[in-house]
Design a protein around this motif. Structure first.
Motif, PDB file in Angstrom:
ATOM      1  N   ALA A  45       0.710  -1.048   0.048  1.00 47.32           N
ATOM      2  CA  ALA A  45       0.008  -0.039  -0.025  1.00 47.32           C
ATOM      3  C   ALA A  45       0.986   1.300  -0.062  1.00 47.32           C
ATOM      4  O   ALA A  45       2.308   1.326   0.431  1.00 47.32           O
ATOM      5  CB  ALA A  45      -1.037   0.024   1.256  1.00 47.32           C
ATOM      6  N   TYR A  46       0.355   2.039  -0.714  1.00 46.38           N
ATOM      7  CA  TYR A  46       1.034   3.595  -0.377  1.00 46.38           C
ATOM      8  C   TYR A  46       1.666   3.907   0.757  1.00 46.38           C
ATOM      9  O   TYR A  46       2.771   4.578   0.981  1.00 46.38           O
ATOM     10  CB  TYR A  46       0.031   4.721  -1.111  1.00 46.38           C
ATOM     11  CG  TYR A  46      -0.329   4.609  -2.706  1.00 46.38           C
ATOM     12  CD1 TYR A  46       0.268   3.518  -3.293  1.00 46.38           C
ATOM     13  CD2 TYR A  46      -0.940   5.774  -3.128  1.00 46.38           C
ATOM     14  CE1 TYR A  46      -0.263   3.505  -4.571  1.00 46.38           C
ATOM     15  CE2 TYR A  46      -1.555   5.435  -4.382  1.00 46.38           C
ATOM     16  CZ  TYR A  46      -1.172   4.548  -5.154  1.00 46.38           C
ATOM     17  OH  TYR A  46      -1.538   4.224  -6.448  1.00 46.38           O
ATOM     18  N   ASN A  47       0.841   3.811   1.965  1.00 42.73           N
ATOM     19  CA  ASN A  47       1.385   4.119   3.251  1.00 42.73           C
ATOM     20  C   ASN A  47       2.547   3.211   3.738  1.00 42.73           C
ATOM     21  O   ASN A  47       3.494   3.730   4.462  1.00 42.73           O
ATOM     22  CB  ASN A  47       0.193   4.242   4.283  1.00 42.73           C
ATOM     23  CG  ASN A  47      -0.321   3.105   4.512  1.00 42.73           C
ATOM     24  OD1 ASN A  47      -0.225   2.262   3.547  1.00 42.73           O
ATOM     25  ND2 ASN A  47      -0.895   2.797   5.829  1.00 42.73           N
ATOM     26  N   THR A  48       2.438   2.091   3.193  1.00 42.41           N
ATOM     27  CA  THR A  48       3.612   1.143   3.706  1.00 42.41           C
ATOM     28  C   THR A  48       4.978   1.431   3.033  1.00 42.41           C
ATOM     29  O   THR A  48       5.963   1.605   3.448  1.00 42.41           O
ATOM     30  CB  THR A  48       3.232  -0.220   3.381  1.00 42.41           C
ATOM     31  OG1 THR A  48       2.178  -0.568   4.005  1.00 42.41           O
ATOM     32  CG2 THR A  48       4.317  -1.194   3.683  1.00 42.41           C
ATOM     33  N   ILE A  49       4.669   1.904   1.529  1.00 43.56           N
ATOM     34  CA  ILE A  49       5.803   2.541   0.959  1.00 43.56           C
ATOM     35  C   ILE A  49       6.516   3.568   1.494  1.00 43.56           C
ATOM     36  O   ILE A  49       7.790   3.901   1.558  1.00 43.56           O
ATOM     37  CB  ILE A  49       5.341   2.614  -0.547  1.00 43.56           C
ATOM     38  CG1 ILE A  49       5.115   1.401  -1.214  1.00 43.56           C
ATOM     39  CG2 ILE A  49       6.506   3.276  -1.383  1.00 43.56           C
ATOM     40  CD1 ILE A  49       4.474   1.647  -2.743  1.00 43.56           C
ATOM     41  N   ALA A  50       5.682   4.734   1.833  1.00 41.66           N
ATOM     42  CA  ALA A  50       6.188   5.661   2.518  1.00 41.66           C
ATOM     43  C   ALA A  50       6.792   5.617   3.775  1.00 41.66           C
ATOM     44  O   ALA A  50       8.039   6.051   3.887  1.00 41.66           O
ATOM     45  CB  ALA A  50       4.910   6.913   2.764  1.00 41.66           C
ATOM     46  N   GLU A  51       6.350   4.503   4.557  1.00 39.94           N
ATOM     47  CA  GLU A  51       7.148   4.136   5.843  1.00 39.94           C
ATOM     48  C   GLU A  51       8.370   3.503   5.582  1.00 39.94           C
ATOM     49  O   GLU A  51       9.587   3.748   6.265  1.00 39.94           O
ATOM     50  CB  GLU A  51       6.399   3.295   6.687  1.00 39.94           C
ATOM     51  CG  GLU A  51       5.321   4.181   7.312  1.00 39.94           C
ATOM     52  CD  GLU A  51       3.909   3.267   7.987  1.00 39.94           C
ATOM     53  OE1 GLU A  51       4.304   1.839   8.062  1.00 39.94           O
ATOM     54  OE2 GLU A  51       2.850   3.453   8.437  1.00 39.94           O
ATOM     55  N   ARG A  52       8.423   2.632   4.381  1.00 42.47           N
ATOM     56  CA  ARG A  52       9.533   1.887   4.199  1.00 42.47           C
ATOM     57  C   ARG A  52      10.899   2.947   3.783  1.00 42.47           C
ATOM     58  O   ARG A  52      11.878   2.677   4.247  1.00 42.47           O
ATOM     59  CB  ARG A  52       9.552   0.973   3.175  1.00 42.47           C
ATOM     60  CG  ARG A  52      10.557   0.413   2.338  1.00 42.47           C
ATOM     61  CD  ARG A  52      10.425  -0.525   1.217  1.00 42.47           C
ATOM     62  NE  ARG A  52       9.314  -1.685   1.700  1.00 42.47           N
ATOM     63  CZ  ARG A  52       9.972  -2.853   1.935  1.00 42.47           C
ATOM     64  NH1 ARG A  52      11.116  -3.113   2.131  1.00 42.47           N
ATOM     65  NH2 ARG A  52       8.988  -3.793   2.313  1.00 42.47           N
ATOM     66  N   PHE A  53      10.429   4.116   3.015  1.00 40.80           N
ATOM     67  CA  PHE A  53      11.412   4.724   2.554  1.00 40.80           C
ATOM     68  C   PHE A  53      11.417   6.168   3.308  1.00 40.80           C
ATOM     69  O   PHE A  53      12.092   7.091   2.856  1.00 40.80           O
ATOM     70  CB  PHE A  53      11.190   5.182   0.951  1.00 40.80           C
ATOM     71  CG  PHE A  53      11.313   3.903   0.060  1.00 40.80           C
ATOM     72  CD1 PHE A  53      12.440   3.218   0.263  1.00 40.80           C
ATOM     73  CD2 PHE A  53      10.215   3.573  -0.720  1.00 40.80           C
ATOM     74  CE1 PHE A  53      12.712   2.144  -0.666  1.00 40.80           C
ATOM     75  CE2 PHE A  53      10.520   2.212  -1.395  1.00 40.80           C
ATOM     76  CZ  PHE A  53      11.435   1.511  -1.667  1.00 40.80           C
ATOM     77  N   PHE A  54      10.973   6.230   4.460  1.00 38.23           N
ATOM     78  CA  PHE A  54      10.834   7.470   5.233  1.00 38.23           C
ATOM     79  C   PHE A  54      10.524   8.797   4.274  1.00 38.23           C
ATOM     80  O   PHE A  54      11.330   9.930   4.345  1.00 38.23           O
ATOM     81  CB  PHE A  54      12.272   7.656   5.858  1.00 38.23           C
ATOM     82  CG  PHE A  54      12.463   6.538   6.632  1.00 38.23           C
ATOM     83  CD1 PHE A  54      12.147   6.162   8.000  1.00 38.23           C
ATOM     84  CD2 PHE A  54      13.377   5.412   6.172  1.00 38.23           C
ATOM     85  CE1 PHE A  54      12.584   5.191   8.495  1.00 38.23           C
ATOM     86  CE2 PHE A  54      13.920   4.519   6.963  1.00 38.23           C
ATOM     87  CZ  PHE A  54      13.124   4.147   8.344  1.00 38.23           C
ATOM     88  N   ILE A  55       9.284   8.596   3.777  1.00 38.87           N
ATOM     89  CA  ILE A  55       9.158   9.765   2.888  1.00 38.87           C
ATOM     90  C   ILE A  55       7.614  10.064   2.958  1.00 38.87           C
ATOM     91  O   ILE A  55       6.996   9.089   3.594  1.00 38.87           O
ATOM     92  CB  ILE A  55       9.230   9.438   1.393  1.00 38.87           C
ATOM     93  CG1 ILE A  55       8.687   8.328   0.873  1.00 38.87           C
ATOM     94  CG2 ILE A  55      10.624   9.594   1.069  1.00 38.87           C
ATOM     95  CD1 ILE A  55       8.691   7.869  -0.928  1.00 38.87           C
ATOM     96  N   SER A  56       6.989  11.015   2.689  1.00 39.34           N
ATOM     97  CA  SER A  56       5.606  11.411   2.782  1.00 39.34           C
ATOM     98  C   SER A  56       4.725  10.769   1.827  1.00 39.34           C
ATOM     99  O   SER A  56       5.105  10.202   0.933  1.00 39.34           O
ATOM    100  CB  SER A  56       5.299  12.831   2.627  1.00 39.34           C
ATOM    101  OG  SER A  56       5.425  13.315   1.493  1.00 39.34           O
ATOM    102  N   GLY A  57       3.299  10.611   2.182  1.00 40.11           N
ATOM    103  CA  GLY A  57       2.430   9.978   1.370  1.00 40.11           C
ATOM    104  C   GLY A  57       2.443  10.860  -0.137  1.00 40.11           C
ATOM    105  O   GLY A  57       2.422  10.224  -1.253  1.00 40.11           O
TER     106      GLY A  57
END
Length: 210
Positions: free
Chosen positions: A166-178
């Motif tokens: 999911a988009y929010n998981t990707i954001a958390e993985r790379f320490f970036i915002s949604g």
């Protein structure tokens, strides 16, 4: 008042017990409507243009025409319909050929009912659900075959999309915002000339971009 329409689902599965079980699960679940179920692709060819399912669950090993060829034939008749391959086969060739034929999702038959329903909705909303173990094997087997138009970060985000994250998981993985994730995805779609997550995943697999 909720006016959201049920997702119309068709099943093509030759195992009577599995077909009837899926028919029951889908038909009794709010938000879903199992409009038809068939034991082979040949039987589905004519009714598919009448029932106009939005999602088809397709087995690979079927009597007569196999599921991969079945998707090609049915796609000609209902190009807007999404197809999820639901099979026991998890070899690379089956996965690649299914996606090349037009499948938007690829799940194994041990997928729990709740996840199956979630995958139907996900593909209906533009996603590309793939069983995690299959997705990992697919992405790990790829090596770029040509110069990619994507940046390194865009390639990393695309790989995560292929994993079904999911988009929010990707954001958390790379320490970036949604917002940044969505910007990367917008650039990926533009560079690959696609309009949905499912199309991006299929292009990544076809062109070996990850």
């Amino acid at each position: 008042m909720d006016t959201e329409k049920d997702i119309k689902v068709m099943i093509v599965e030759d195992d009577d017990e599995i077909r009837e079980l899926m028919h029951m699960i889908i038909g009794k679940s709010p938000g879903y409507d199992c409009v038809a179920a068939f034991r082979d692709c040949e039987s589905a060819l004519k009714p598919v243009t009448v029932e106009l399912p939005e999602v088809v669950l397709m087995d690979i090993e079927l009597p007569g025409m196999n599921g991969i060829e079945g998707i090609r034939k049915l796609k000609e008749k209902v190009p807007e319909t999404d197809f999820i391959m639901l099979t026991i086969r998890d070899d690379d060739e089956s996965v690649f050929e299914s996606l090349k034929a037009g499948a938007t999702g690829y799940l194994l038959k041990d997928t729990p009912p709740a996840r199956l329903l979630e995958a139907i909705r996900e593909v209906h909303e533009g996603g590309s659900p793939i069983t995690p173990s299959v997705a990992r094997r697919v992405t790990n087997s790829f090596h770029p075959q040509s110069v990619s138009p994507l940046s390194d970060r865009e390639t990393e985000v695309l790989a995560r999309l292929c994993e079904g994250e999911a988009y929010n998981t990707i954001a958390e993985r790379f320490f970036i915002s949604g917002h940044t994730v969505r910007a990367h995805i917008k650039n990926i779609y533009r560079k690959l000339q696609v309009n949905s997550r499912g199309e991006a995943v299929k292009t990544a697999i076809k062109d070996r971009l990850i």
